[in-house]
Scaffold this motif. Sequence first.
Motif, mmCIF file in Angstrom:
data_model
loop_
_atom_site.group_PDB
_atom_site.id
_atom_site.type_symbol
_atom_site.label_atom_id
_atom_site.label_comp_id
_atom_site.label_asym_id
_atom_site.label_seq_id
_atom_site.Cartn_x
_atom_site.Cartn_y
_atom_site.Cartn_z
ATOM 1 N N GLU A 35 -3.433 8.614 -5.481
ATOM 2 C CA GLU A 35 -2.195 8.010 -4.983
ATOM 3 C C GLU A 35 -1.836 8.641 -3.654
ATOM 4 O O GLU A 35 -2.041 9.826 -3.453
ATOM 5 C CB GLU A 35 -1.023 8.241 -5.943
ATOM 6 N N GLN A 36 -1.260 7.829 -2.770
ATOM 7 C CA GLN A 36 -0.795 8.342 -1.483
ATOM 8 C C GLN A 36 0.389 7.513 -1.033
ATOM 9 O O GLN A 36 0.280 6.307 -0.881
ATOM 10 C CB GLN A 36 -1.904 8.275 -0.447
ATOM 11 N N ALA A 37 1.528 8.187 -0.846
ATOM 12 C CA ALA A 37 2.703 7.542 -0.272
ATOM 13 C C ALA A 37 2.786 7.997 1.176
ATOM 14 O O ALA A 37 2.645 9.180 1.462
ATOM 15 C CB ALA A 37 3.960 7.936 -1.031
ATOM 16 N N PRO A 38 2.971 7.074 2.101
ATOM 17 C CA PRO A 38 2.974 7.453 3.521
ATOM 18 C C PRO A 38 4.106 8.414 3.863
ATOM 19 O O PRO A 38 5.118 8.482 3.171
ATOM 20 C CB PRO A 38 3.151 6.123 4.245
ATOM 21 N N ALA A 39 3.879 9.147 4.942
ATOM 22 C CA ALA A 39 4.906 10.076 5.427
ATOM 23 C C ALA A 39 6.161 9.298 5.758
ATOM 24 O O ALA A 39 6.112 8.223 6.341
ATOM 25 C CB ALA A 39 4.402 10.818 6.655
#
Length: 144
Positions: A35-39
């Motif tokens: 999972e990766q949520a943007p900065a």
Amino acid sequence: MKDRTDSPRDTAGRAAALAAFDRRDDGADLAGLTEQAPARPTAPRADHDPVTASLRFDHDDLGLAVRVLAPAGGPRGSSARAVHGQLTGHVDEADLRVRRPGRSFGVRVGADGRFAATGLERGPLSLEVRRPGRAPVITDWFTV
């Protein structure tokens, strides 16, 4: 023929590229990015509130939830960056190391699996988890 000189900006990218070929951890398992949520700026945001990004890495019964905190208005290259996170799964007696190109250091893991690495300089970083009787687990490189 013109001589080519590397600019100072190439240094961080080159260090990250060399770190990707680091062979010291060939026996380690890789916790893949799941999972990766943007900065994004924290809300509500003042000029110096940190920008955060969220990452999650998983391997078998081990999970690493990570938040990268970077200063929004601080000077470029500020060492006010931090990584906060939590280990989940079988993490009794787990040791956590923060890996930077050419060096690493240990970080305390609480009984609940929480950890924090503060005062970090901008650049590539990877995490390594060691647990008794198991192969080490490392994350992909990411940038703080």
